[in-house]
Design a protein around this motif. Structure first.
Motif, PDB file in Angstrom:
ATOM      1  N   LEU A 123       0.826  -1.204   0.000  1.00 28.85           N
ATOM      2  CA  LEU A 123       0.000   0.000   0.000  1.00 28.85           C
ATOM      3  C   LEU A 123       0.860   1.254   0.000  1.00 28.85           C
ATOM      4  CD1 LEU A 123      -2.920  -0.811   2.461  1.00 28.85           C
ATOM      5  CD2 LEU A 123      -3.034  -0.523  -0.015  1.00 28.85           C
ATOM      6  N   ILE A 156     -15.153  -3.171  -4.125  1.00 27.80           N
ATOM      7  CA  ILE A 156     -15.292  -2.560  -2.817  1.00 27.80           C
ATOM      8  C   ILE A 156     -15.178  -3.608  -1.716  1.00 27.80           C
ATOM      9  CG2 ILE A 156     -17.812  -2.756  -2.667  1.00 27.80           C
ATOM     10  CD1 ILE A 156     -15.943   0.422  -1.827  1.00 27.80           C
ATOM     11  N   MET A 160     -12.737  -3.433   1.505  1.00 29.35           N
ATOM     12  CA  MET A 160     -13.239  -3.561   2.873  1.00 29.35           C
ATOM     13  C   MET A 160     -12.517  -4.702   3.600  1.00 29.35           C
ATOM     14  SD  MET A 160     -15.407  -1.052   3.110  1.00 29.35           S
ATOM     15  CE  MET A 160     -16.485  -1.250   4.523  1.00 29.35           C
ATOM     16  N   ALA A 163      -9.152  -3.497   4.531  1.00 30.40           N
ATOM     17  CA  ALA A 163      -9.227  -2.650   5.717  1.00 30.40           C
ATOM     18  C   ALA A 163      -9.324  -3.508   6.969  1.00 30.40           C
ATOM     19  CB  ALA A 163     -10.424  -1.710   5.622  1.00 30.40           C
ATOM     20  N   LEU A 166      -5.885  -4.955   7.719  1.00 28.47           N
ATOM     21  CA  LEU A 166      -5.001  -3.937   8.287  1.00 28.47           C
ATOM     22  C   LEU A 166      -5.393  -3.645   9.717  1.00 28.47           C
ATOM     23  CD1 LEU A 166      -4.699  -1.505   5.277  1.00 28.47           C
ATOM     24  CD2 LEU A 166      -2.823  -2.705   6.419  1.00 28.47           C
ATOM     25  N   ASN A 167      -6.690  -3.640   9.946  1.00 30.39           N
ATOM     26  CA  ASN A 167      -7.179  -3.396  11.292  1.00 30.39           C
ATOM     27  C   ASN A 167      -6.681  -4.482  12.244  1.00 30.39           C
ATOM     28  OD1 ASN A 167      -8.519  -2.105  13.299  1.00 30.39           O
ATOM     29  ND2 ASN A 167     -10.574  -2.686  12.639  1.00 30.39           N
TER      30      ASN A 167
ATOM     31  N   LEU B 119     -11.603   4.792  14.152  1.00 28.12           N
ATOM     32  CA  LEU B 119     -11.834   3.980  12.964  1.00 28.12           C
ATOM     33  C   LEU B 119     -11.792   2.492  13.279  1.00 28.12           C
ATOM     34  CD1 LEU B 119     -12.276   3.919   9.948  1.00 28.12           C
ATOM     35  CD2 LEU B 119      -9.830   4.249   9.604  1.00 28.12           C
ATOM     36  N   LEU B 123     -14.895  -0.125  12.818  1.00 34.39           N
ATOM     37  CA  LEU B 123     -14.859  -1.222  11.847  1.00 34.39           C
ATOM     38  C   LEU B 123     -15.184  -2.550  12.502  1.00 34.39           C
ATOM     39  CD1 LEU B 123     -11.741  -0.447   9.621  1.00 34.39           C
ATOM     40  CD2 LEU B 123     -14.144  -0.362   8.975  1.00 34.39           C
ATOM     41  N   LEU B 149     -19.583   3.999   7.655  1.00 31.02           N
ATOM     42  CA  LEU B 149     -19.314   2.720   6.991  1.00 31.02           C
ATOM     43  C   LEU B 149     -20.010   2.660   5.632  1.00 31.02           C
ATOM     44  CD1 LEU B 149     -19.472   0.178   9.952  1.00 31.02           C
ATOM     45  CD2 LEU B 149     -17.475   1.225   8.868  1.00 31.02           C
ATOM     46  N   LEU B 152     -18.086   4.627   3.186  1.00 31.02           N
ATOM     47  CA  LEU B 152     -16.929   3.877   2.695  1.00 31.02           C
ATOM     48  C   LEU B 152     -17.339   2.876   1.623  1.00 31.02           C
ATOM     49  CD1 LEU B 152     -14.743   3.059   5.832  1.00 31.02           C
ATOM     50  CD2 LEU B 152     -14.588   4.984   4.266  1.00 31.02           C
ATOM     51  N   GLU B 153     -18.483   2.226   1.847  1.00 26.74           N
ATOM     52  CA  GLU B 153     -18.915   1.210   0.887  1.00 26.74           C
ATOM     53  C   GLU B 153     -19.352   1.825  -0.436  1.00 26.74           C
ATOM     54  OE1 GLU B 153     -21.818  -1.107   2.956  1.00 26.74           O
ATOM     55  OE2 GLU B 153     -20.295  -1.911   4.314  1.00 26.74           O
ATOM     56  N   ARG B 154     -19.821   3.041  -0.380  1.00 32.89           N
ATOM     57  CA  ARG B 154     -20.260   3.692  -1.611  1.00 32.89           C
ATOM     58  C   ARG B 154     -19.101   4.325  -2.373  1.00 32.89           C
ATOM     59  NH1 ARG B 154     -24.829   5.286   1.045  1.00 32.89           N
ATOM     60  NH2 ARG B 154     -23.828   7.216   1.690  1.00 32.89           N
ATOM     61  N   HIS B 155     -18.064   4.722  -1.648  1.00 30.04           N
ATOM     62  CA  HIS B 155     -16.987   5.465  -2.304  1.00 30.04           C
ATOM     63  C   HIS B 155     -15.658   4.759  -2.139  1.00 30.04           C
ATOM     64  CE1 HIS B 155     -19.569   8.894  -3.152  1.00 30.04           C
ATOM     65  NE2 HIS B 155     -20.108   8.675  -1.958  1.00 30.04           N
ATOM     66  N   ILE B 156     -15.200   4.192  -3.218  1.00 35.83           N
ATOM     67  CA  ILE B 156     -13.964   3.431  -3.159  1.00 35.83           C
ATOM     68  C   ILE B 156     -12.801   4.304  -2.690  1.00 35.83           C
ATOM     69  CG2 ILE B 156     -13.257   3.884  -5.551  1.00 35.83           C
ATOM     70  CD1 ILE B 156     -13.177   0.439  -4.018  1.00 35.83           C
ATOM     71  N   SER B 159     -12.735   4.236   1.018  1.00 42.78           N
ATOM     72  CA  SER B 159     -12.212   3.037   1.669  1.00 42.78           C
ATOM     73  C   SER B 159     -10.721   2.892   1.414  1.00 42.78           C
ATOM     74  CB  SER B 159     -12.984   1.788   1.246  1.00 42.78           C
ATOM     75  OG  SER B 159     -13.179   1.750  -0.125  1.00 42.78           O
ATOM     76  N   MET B 160     -10.231   3.387   0.304  1.00 48.21           N
ATOM     77  CA  MET B 160      -8.781   3.379   0.100  1.00 48.21           C
ATOM     78  C   MET B 160      -8.097   4.309   1.107  1.00 48.21           C
ATOM     79  SD  MET B 160      -8.368   1.147  -2.294  1.00 48.21           S
ATOM     80  CE  MET B 160      -6.737   1.258  -3.043  1.00 48.21           C
ATOM     81  N   ALA B 163      -8.049   2.623   4.368  1.00 48.59           N
ATOM     82  CA  ALA B 163      -6.980   1.630   4.414  1.00 48.59           C
ATOM     83  C   ALA B 163      -5.646   2.316   4.688  1.00 48.59           C
ATOM     84  CB  ALA B 163      -6.915   0.854   3.100  1.00 48.59           C
ATOM     85  N   LEU B 166      -5.519   3.236   8.388  1.00 44.88           N
ATOM     86  CA  LEU B 166      -5.274   2.055   9.211  1.00 44.88           C
ATOM     87  C   LEU B 166      -3.829   1.615   9.076  1.00 44.88           C
ATOM     88  CD1 LEU B 166      -8.520   0.050   8.569  1.00 44.88           C
ATOM     89  CD2 LEU B 166      -7.698   0.861  10.778  1.00 44.88           C
ATOM     90  N   ASN B 167      -3.321   1.709   7.873  1.00 46.87           N
ATOM     91  CA  ASN B 167      -1.937   1.336   7.635  1.00 46.87           C
ATOM     92  C   ASN B 167      -1.002   2.218   8.456  1.00 46.87           C
ATOM     93  OD1 ASN B 167       0.166  -0.046   6.550  1.00 46.87           O
ATOM     94  ND2 ASN B 167       0.006   0.838   4.508  1.00 46.87           N
TER      95      ASN B 167
END
Lengths: 260, 260
Positions: A123, A156, A160, A163, A166-167, B119, B123, B149, B152-156, B159-160, B163, B166-167
């Motif tokens: 990433l 997607i 998810m 994510a 990573l979590n 976050l 999650l 949430l 995030l599911e609607r907009h890639i 969610s990137m 990620a 979280l990273n």
DNA sequence: ATAAGATTGTGATGGTCATCACGTCGGACT
DNA sequence: AGTCCGACGTGATGACCATCACAATCTTAT
């Protein structure tokens, strides 16, 4: 015996024979393990694995990646190397470690089937932060970095899941830090580790299997092999735990909690 | 003065006056800070913040969340609480900690603008793993868990970004663990921390600002306030570093590296 | 300006643990 | 059976650091 399709040129060829120790024992060691080369028909897939995907996504996923088999002892990648790709672990276990120059090693965690290896490095497109070494015969599904990232962007559910992975890694690393920082004494760290092990959904209650050497434990606890031996024996002597082979039983959970 | 719209019923009302210390000082403390209630016109957004989104996503994001202002000293959430929502930090700094029952505390990190708070808990839908306390006057954009949430599911891109966040948290926690495990001595841990600080893209080279008390440092290093004082003074005495106010200058980087 | 509180400085002391050194045990291979 | 090697057990010693106690500064409020 099922043999992996060859890796993409130059990308994973390196991992064979890196340690050189186990090549000659490969023949036959997978002969009776349940596994599949095809993710669509794979029986091992589990609800919270990365590869738990919808049929369309799964078939793209399957086509994109390369199925591979890695003998026990091999190193998949080293800390500090440029990221070469991402692997989803299908079977076997992988030891994840970091080391300092003077040889001290932190055992970060043991990756289980369903885990994604190299995700963080891919990433960020920075060198691997850890070293990954197979401790069992291991099967992986390998992807080129860009292929995997594009897959995430297209699906997607994939991102998810990423994510979620990573979590998990974050929680695990945080737990490591907490164990090291908040329990000054070695016995406290051992207690904390053991309580974590039972909290994990392994056995229902107060026992779990621990297939780690004292050396490995020391490396998770930021201490030495000798200290682990001493603490473990002290706990056995005081009848707080028993150990039979790899099975650890916690006899007095409350006493362990006092040690935190 | 800009006042936050009221929080959604019962969801964030709690954060006001939790510590009770700073309410009466709120008036005026934001009077000259540059900020906006509207993400679409917000000048502070930065490339690697969560809220760096495409215009469509951003406008939905803006509509979905609640802009809020939190006085310095307030606690946004406590370790162990059920997750109440997710906040994106727009301005100010938030101290993230965990504690053991006997009062020892690990300072996990200081969240900066652009970071996402809560976050991980959202999650997993498990209790907060850390406590978040404002150390400056703080502005946040708050979201209901489910709203966030679904976003995030609607907009890639969302969610990137998640990620990526979280990273970052994972890398940070891993670094904490490494610092604690691989440097046995206190001076080694201080050295490691200071080298991390300069590696970070603050100042170009060998100095950085450190606005942490010795107590805070101790809590990042798994040691005591007194030991930090002693090590710091020892380093000054040996001309390895100098400290003027909050500015730390590393005079001999090589010597620090020897201490690891 | 002065008090009150937080932060930093520093000594003395005892405990814990890393280190070194060596002994024991058990499985693997010949 | 015997050898080898990795894992485990255990004592002795000294270094390092947590703890306690108190002094010295530096900040902030009134």
């Amino acid at each position: 015996m099922l043999l992996a399709r060859r890796a993409s040129p130059a990308n994973f060829a390196i991992i064979y024979g890196m340690l050189g120790s186990a090549e000659d024992t490969m023949a036959g060691q997978f002969s009776n393990s349940m596994h599949s080369e095809n993710c669509l028909t794979c029986k091992n897939r589990h609800a919270d694995w990365f590869c738990n995907l919808s049929p369309q996504a799964l078939s793209e996923y399957d086509a994109l990646g390369m199925h591979m088999v890695v003998p026990s002892g091999s190193t998949l990648f080293f800390e500090g190397q440029a990221p070469r790709g991402i692997s989803v672990l299908c079977a076997g276990h992988v030891k994840l470690t970091t080391s300092s120059k003077d040889g001290k090693t932190l055992l970060v965690r043991i990756a289980k089937p369903g885990d994604v290896l190299g995700l963080s490095a891919a990433l960020l497109d920075t060198p691997y932060e850890i070293t990954a070494q197979a401790i069992d015969p291991v099967q992986i599904k390998s992807f080129q970095r860009q292929d995997f990232l594009r897959f995430l962007e297209r699906h997607i559910e994939g991102s998810m899941h990423a994510a979620k992975m990573l979590n998990d890694e974050y929680r695990n690393a945080l737990n490591d830090a907490i164990r090291l920082a908040l329990s000054a004494s070695i016995s406290g760290r051992v207690a904390r580790l053991f309580l974590e092990m039972t909290a994990g959904h392994d056995h229902p209650n107060s026992h779990f299997t621990l297939s780690l050497t004292h050396e490995n434990l020391a490396s998770m606890l930021g201490t030495t092999r000798e200290s682990v031996t001493r603490v473990l024996n002290e706990m056995k002597r005081k009848k707080i735990i028993t150990i039979k082979g790899t099975l650890v039983t916690i006899l007095r959970k409350d006493t362990l909690e006092l040690l935190l």
